[in-house]
Design a protein around this motif. Structure first.
Motif, short mmCIF file in Angstrom:
data_model
loop_
_atom_site.label_atom_id
_atom_site.label_comp_id
_atom_site.label_asym_id
_atom_site.label_seq_id
_atom_site.Cartn_x
_atom_site.Cartn_y
_atom_site.Cartn_z
N THR A 112 0.88 -1.34 0.29
CA THR A 112 -0.35 0.14 0.17
C THR A 112 0.81 1.22 0.20
O THR A 112 0.17 2.08 -0.15
N THR B 286 -5.96 2.04 5.09
CA THR B 286 -6.37 0.75 3.85
C THR B 286 -7.75 1.91 3.05
O THR B 286 -7.96 2.57 3.38
N SER B 287 -7.67 0.48 2.27
CA SER B 287 -9.40 1.28 1.02
C SER B 287 -8.07 2.47 0.16
O SER B 287 -8.55 3.81 0.27
N CYS B 288 -6.95 1.92 -0.26
CA CYS B 288 -6.18 3.27 -1.65
C CYS B 288 -6.16 3.72 -2.50
O CYS B 288 -7.07 2.36 -3.23
N THR B 289 -6.46 4.22 -3.41
CA THR B 289 -6.43 4.91 -4.50
C THR B 289 -4.86 5.90 -4.41
O THR B 289 -4.51 6.33 -4.14
N GLY B 290 -5.31 5.86 -6.72
CA GLY B 290 -3.56 6.96 -6.61
C GLY B 290 -2.07 5.94 -6.89
O GLY B 290 -2.67 4.93 -7.20
N ALA C 200 -1.28 9.26 -3.04
CA ALA C 200 -2.25 7.81 -2.87
C ALA C 200 -2.76 7.97 -1.70
O ALA C 200 -2.38 9.21 -0.76
N MET D 93 -5.20 -8.02 10.44
CA MET D 93 -4.50 -6.60 9.60
C MET D 93 -5.02 -5.50 8.65
O MET D 93 -4.82 -5.23 7.95
N LEU E 224 -11.09 -4.44 6.39
CA LEU E 224 -12.79 -4.51 6.25
C LEU E 224 -13.02 -5.56 6.30
O LEU E 224 -14.46 -6.30 6.74
N ASN F 153 -17.93 -8.98 2.38
CA ASN F 153 -18.50 -9.74 1.10
C ASN F 153 -17.02 -8.61 0.75
O ASN F 153 -17.95 -8.16 -0.73
N ASN F 154 -17.77 -7.43 1.90
CA ASN F 154 -17.13 -5.74 0.59
C ASN F 154 -18.28 -5.60 -0.17
O ASN F 154 -17.80 -5.07 -2.06
N VAL G 169 -20.70 -3.26 0.96
CA VAL G 169 -21.13 -2.03 1.55
C VAL G 169 -20.41 -1.04 0.91
O VAL G 169 -19.71 -0.71 1.21
N ALA H 45 -19.49 2.51 -0.18
CA ALA H 45 -18.53 3.12 0.60
C ALA H 45 -18.81 4.09 1.46
O ALA H 45 -18.04 4.46 2.38
N ARG I 123 -19.36 2.56 4.82
CA ARG I 123 -18.54 2.04 5.56
C ARG I 123 -18.06 2.97 6.19
O ARG I 123 -17.31 2.36 7.18
N LEU J 197 -2.22 1.16 -6.70
CA LEU J 197 -0.87 1.93 -6.04
C LEU J 197 0.87 1.65 -7.07
O LEU J 197 1.74 2.49 -6.55
N ARG K 161 3.63 1.30 -9.00
CA ARG K 161 3.72 3.27 -10.18
C ARG K 161 5.42 2.21 -10.87
O ARG K 161 5.14 2.49 -11.69
N HIS L 282 -9.22 -4.11 -5.74
CA HIS L 282 -10.32 -4.81 -4.99
C HIS L 282 -9.58 -4.42 -3.54
O HIS L 282 -11.02 -3.84 -2.43
N VAL M 87 -7.07 -3.80 -2.37
CA VAL M 87 -6.14 -2.30 -2.07
C VAL M 87 -7.58 -1.56 -2.07
O VAL M 87 -7.15 -0.59 -0.99
N THR M 88 -8.21 -1.42 -2.75
CA THR M 88 -9.30 0.00 -2.91
C THR M 88 -10.36 -0.34 -2.13
O THR M 88 -11.28 0.66 -1.68
N ASN M 89 -10.68 -1.51 -1.51
CA ASN M 89 -12.06 -1.57 -1.20
C ASN M 89 -13.51 -1.58 -1.32
O ASN M 89 -14.49 -1.42 -0.67
N PRO N 119 -16.64 -2.46 -3.71
CA PRO N 119 -17.44 -3.00 -4.00
C PRO N 119 -17.08 -3.26 -5.70
O PRO N 119 -16.74 -4.96 -5.85
#
Lengths: 322, 431
Positions: free
Chosen positions: A172, A213-217, A224, A269, A272, A293-294, A296, A298, A301, B153, B155, B305, B307-309, B311
């Protein structure tokens, strides 16, 4: 040109007068804030083991420690006149960098030798200075973890204490805010078929790795963004000289260490989907949205975790003052 | 602030003072510029055919032949693992286009993997822990804007290298005392020459950043553009068979739709080079799983998923390059398709159906599946043609080139023998 010079002079005067005003009421004081790691009333010790941990009925479970390290940042003292005194950390080139400090209670001996990258050196204090303001100090506030602006730096090139491999999630490109690992003989009950890639848990490992957690970029250019930040802000009643205690027994109070680990790596760890995080997160004061089940959406959540920059906690039981 | 804005700012100079102020401001605010933007070439010579666009240069790690050379030694060095049993090359074998080689018993091959009934082969790390995913081929990475099966992420190669070196879930190389190990490396006469040569301005070149910078340079130099298909593209009409030519048409037609996700210079959606303003990045769900009809993938292997969570990101993976695909079985992120025939079965059915076990479900009905995976029928001849086309992407020069081979002398602990280095037996590039 003339006008700019005038403006500059004006600005300088303004800032000078501001500083002068500051000095009248304020004096800089050094402070050492002691931290302690405990398991209930006993001091955390790599050569000890503990019983009665967790929620297993009939008296909990035995555990042997492996790791006890966590970062804190933005340490502040609060006064009874509701003033906030920011603690500027000493830049010691080892444990403290900018506003972040690493607290490290494992010394690599005993059962801690089995953690990842154990170190003989320990650090049990946060050291810095603050400027006095009105009122008497009666509370302390700090946030667990590495702050967003440093979380996605280039770890291999980062300064101490932000370059420790065992405290980083390379995938991450972010840090483990806390690493609290142990083993329990109650927890050694075999294969977890539900998680690809895990073999039998014969060692009874239970790892608690707290991180965003729940990262983008783009993880490489430091941009990120992880929306579930998992950095609890802790406020405690405090007088200078007291010790802040982090208590593993309290952290695990609602976790039954004898039930089979479900979904994901042994222990918690931060995913979710990881049911072992439920009680532990609540005891850190974090709002954990278990979502096996992921599915929910965003916004729901992330409730409680995205308002403001960090999530402020009230119901935590991990930290106390002694 | 972008470089362009910085530049415009520079151009404004009304008075000297104003200019100085602005210059200071500019320097400060340009601190966080994106290194990707810098396209100025280093003196490095990219060994590529003229019609291929040049890869980007990174200002923070410009290419040099000396870095490439150092990276090559490191890629094959077992001292990058904690217990000195594994190198990058243990899971990435040249003769398999740097995917894992199930025929070599070097500790990474895991044919009896039990955890996942669908996984035929995923590698083991240096301490015997199974990796949830299949080792990837390493081909033309200089044009890859995003790395690994499902991590948006990731890159840069130098960031990616930290995962196998330090990762613990699973442990791959497990190097948990890097400082001590770097000390050891600095005592090796080979590195006493290579490190300072690669990083001449660094007073202490024996640093982890330099290790990963050199690995990045070496992997960016690993270039494959000489398959029969490439030669045909360059005008040699006899380079591929008639069957492969028919297969090429199938691959690029709107019935099979393969090219939508496996297009571009490297037969993948992911592409980056100097002529692009932004890299092309798109992860897709190709209908491999649909557990219980919910679209779910097996836990721990759910694609980006994880990493981003998000759904909606369930099962979205990188469509990897199809260059040298003949050499890199088994296929898919979890190694669950054993050969090209089962891959084609999967796409022909519009998604894979698993009839029993914990992962049962009809992949073609997944709510997350990309609509280009819609199913088709092929005659036996057409199937053979498609496979012939895929096999025309095999670049024997790449998998035999001296330039990428283990550089350590035979007999060194990093190269006890040359067994398994070159294609042999039924390998299509065997002499």
């Amino acid at each position: 040109m003339k006008q700019i010079t005038k403006l500059l002079l004006g600005l300088t005067a303004l800032s000078l007068s501001y500083c002068a005003h500051d000095e009248e009421v304020s004096e800089t004081r050094d402070i050492t804030i002691p931290f302690a790691a405990k398991v209930g009333s006993e001091t955390f010790d790599c050569n000890a083991s503990y019983t009665g941990i967790g929620a297993k009925s009939g008296g909990g479970s035995p555990i042997a420690p492996r790791d006890f390290r966590f970062y804190v940042h933005n340490v502040e003292l609060l006064t009874d006149k509701n003033e906030t005194l920011k603690v500027e950390l000493i830049q010691d080139g080892q444990w403290q960098y900018q506003n972040v400090a690493l607290l490290d209670f494992e010394n690599g001996s005993g059962t801690c030798a089995a953690t990842i990258g154990p170190t003989p050196a320990t650090n049990t204090v946060v050291q810095g200075s603050y400027k006095t303001k009105q009122g008497k100090i009666n509370r302390i506030r700090f946030t667990v973890g590495v702050p967003d602006n440093l979380n996605h730096n280039d770890r291999a090139a980062a300064p101490d204490p932000l370059n420790i491999a065992a405290l980083h999630w390379n995938w991450t490109t972010g840090y483990k805010h806390a690493r609290l690992d142990f083993t329990s003989t109650h927890f050694a009950n075999g294969l977890d078929e539900e998680f690809t890639g895990q073999t039998a848990n014969t060692s009874g490992t239970f790892n608690i790795h707290l991180g965003a957690t729940s990262c983008t970029g783009d993880g490489a250019s430091g941009t990120a963004n992880c929306v579930v930040k998992n950095r609890p802000t802790i406020t405690l009643n405090y007088t200078v000289g007291q010790t802040i205690v982090a208590d593993l027994k309290n952290l695990l109070a609602t976790t039954d260490l004898s039930v089979k680990d479900k979904n994901g790596p042994k222990g918690c760890m931060s995913a979710l989907t990881d049911p072992e995080c439920k009680g532990i997160f609540n005891n850190l004061g974090l709002d954990f949205h278990f979502d096996p089940n992921n599915t929910v959406p965003a916004p729901e959540r992330k409730r409680g975790l995205t308002s403001g920059t960090e999530y402020a906690t009230s119901g935590q039981t991990f930290f106390r003052v002694e | 602030m972008s470089l362009r804005t910085c530049y415009t700012a520079y151009k404004i100079k009304r008075s000297l003072l104003f200019f100085l102020w602005l210059a200071l401001f500019t320097v400060l605010s340009c601190e966080n510029y994106d290194p990707r933007i810098v396209v100025e070439s280093s003196s490095y010579h990219w060994d590529i055919p003229p019609h291929i666009p040049l890869p980007r240069e990174f200002a923070d790690n410009p290419m040099s032949q000396r870095k490439v050379e150092l990276g090559r030694y490191l890629f094959y060095d077992k001292r990058l693992s904690g217990n000195q049993t594994f190198a990058c090359a243990t899971c990435h074998h040249q003769r398999r286009a740097f995917a894992d080689d199930p025929d070599i018993d070097d500790g990474s091959s895991n044919n009896t993997y039990l955890g996942n009934p669908q996984a035929i082969l995923v590698p083991l790390g240096a301490t015997g822990e199974a990796h949830p995913r299949n080792s990837m081929a390493l081909v033309n990475l200089a044009w890859q804007p995003v790395l690994t099966w499902g991590n948006p992420l990731m890159r840069r190669l130098r960031t990616q290298a930290l995962v196998p070196i330090f990762g613990e879930n699973p442990i791959e190389l497990g190097l948990f005392y890097p400082d001590e190990r770097l000390q050891e490396l600095s005592a090796d006469p080979v590195y006493q020459e290579l490190f300072p040569a690669a990083f001449p301005y660094d007073r202490n070149p024996f640093r982890m950043t330099n290790v990963v910078n050199a690995l990045e340079a070496f992997q960016r130099a690993m270039i494959s553009f000489n398959s029969p298909y490439d030669r045909q593209q360059r005008g040699d009409v006899t380079a591929i068979s008639e069957s492969a030519k028919r297969g090429e048409e199938l691959f690029f037609n709107e019935d099979l739709e393969c090219f939508h996700c496996h297009g571009g210079i490297n037969f993948t959606l992911m592409e980056d080079h100097r002529n692009l303003s932004v890299p092309s990045i798109d992860f897709t769900n190709n209908g491999l799983y649909n557990i219980g009809g919910t679209g779910a993938y097996p836990p721990g292997n759910t694609g980006i998923h994880e990493v981003t969570n998000n759904p909606n990101d369930m099962g979205r993976f990188k469509a990897p390059t199809l260059r040298n695909i003949e050499l890199t079985a088994p296929y898919m992120h979890d190694g669950s398709a054993i050969d090209l025939d089962s891959v084609i079965d999967h796409y022909a059915a519009g998604g894979r159906t698993i009839t029993s076990g914990p992962y049962a479900g009809n992949g073609s009905a997944s709510p997350f599946k990309n609509s280009f995976v819609k199913g088709f029928t092929l005659t036996a001849q057409e199937r053979a043609d498609l496979i012939a086309f895929l096999k025309s992407l095999t670049d024997c020069d790449y998998v035999t080139s001296e330039k990428f081979r283990n550089p350590w002398p035979v007999g060194h602990f990093n190269r006890p023998s040359t067994i398994g280095e070159l294609p042999e037996g039924s390998h299509p590039c065997a002499p």
